[in-house]
Design an enzyme around this catalytic site. Sequence first.
Site, short mmCIF file in Angstrom:
data_model
loop_
_atom_site.label_atom_id
_atom_site.label_comp_id
_atom_site.label_asym_id
_atom_site.label_seq_id
_atom_site.Cartn_x
_atom_site.Cartn_y
_atom_site.Cartn_z
N HIS A 16 0.84 -1.20 0.00
CA HIS A 16 0.00 0.00 0.00
C HIS A 16 0.87 1.25 0.00
O HIS A 16 2.09 1.19 0.16
CB HIS A 16 -0.98 0.01 1.18
CG HIS A 16 -0.38 0.37 2.51
ND1 HIS A 16 -1.12 0.84 3.56
CD2 HIS A 16 0.90 0.32 2.97
CE1 HIS A 16 -0.33 1.06 4.60
NE2 HIS A 16 0.90 0.75 4.28
N CYS A 35 5.34 5.83 5.18
CA CYS A 35 4.25 5.14 4.48
C CYS A 35 3.72 5.97 3.31
O CYS A 35 2.90 5.49 2.53
CB CYS A 35 3.11 4.81 5.45
SG CYS A 35 3.41 3.30 6.41
N HIS A 82 -1.24 -10.57 -1.20
CA HIS A 82 -0.39 -10.27 -2.35
C HIS A 82 -1.05 -9.31 -3.34
O HIS A 82 -0.84 -9.41 -4.55
CB HIS A 82 0.07 -11.56 -3.04
CG HIS A 82 1.11 -12.30 -2.23
ND1 HIS A 82 0.80 -13.00 -1.09
CD2 HIS A 82 2.44 -12.40 -2.38
CE1 HIS A 82 1.90 -13.52 -0.58
NE2 HIS A 82 2.92 -13.17 -1.33
N GLU A 125 -0.01 -4.46 11.92
CA GLU A 125 0.55 -3.99 10.65
C GLU A 125 2.07 -4.01 10.69
O GLU A 125 2.73 -4.44 9.74
CB GLU A 125 0.06 -2.57 10.36
CG GLU A 125 0.52 -2.01 9.03
CD GLU A 125 0.15 -0.55 8.89
OE1 GLU A 125 0.57 0.25 9.76
OE2 GLU A 125 -0.56 -0.21 7.93
NI NI Z 1 2.53 1.08 5.59
#
Ligand code: NI
Length: 149
Positions: A16, A35, A82, A125
């Site tokens: 992501h 991120c 995936h 996560e």
């Molecule tokens: Ni991330």
Amino acid sequence: MDKASVTRRYHFSAAHRLHTDRLSEEENWKVFGKCNNPNGHGHNYTLFVTVQGDIDARSGRVVEFDTLDRIVRQTVLERFDHQDLNHDPAFAAWTTTGENLVILIWDLLLAQLPPGRLKKIGLIETRDNYFEYAGPAAQLTGAAQSSHG
Ligand code: NI
């Protein structure tokens, strides 16, 4: 009849990028940090699905693991494993944060399970990031408590 809850653990890997056009480039970087990297990145997610219910008098079980595993596999794992979460239609207007992911997974599983069975979704996560969602009712309860506190 006695009630109990059961939590099963699952794994999926997905890519992501945390970015939203609702924030400036600077704000995106400030909120999402690494991120927000334009190249994206992956996580090995650990998913916890907690269901609740009556303990069956014969089996001593709240839920058949095989049944729950099949539902989670078909509804969540096969959809996200995936894959690039940013390409999932459900995230067309949402950032792929852990917060939004636990709500989406909750909604997906809620539609597949008998009423009142789903209790909580947990999602690891990263080593230091854990997200949790227990439905809108739980949110309301929390809000009511804090407003009285
Ligand atoms: Ni991330």
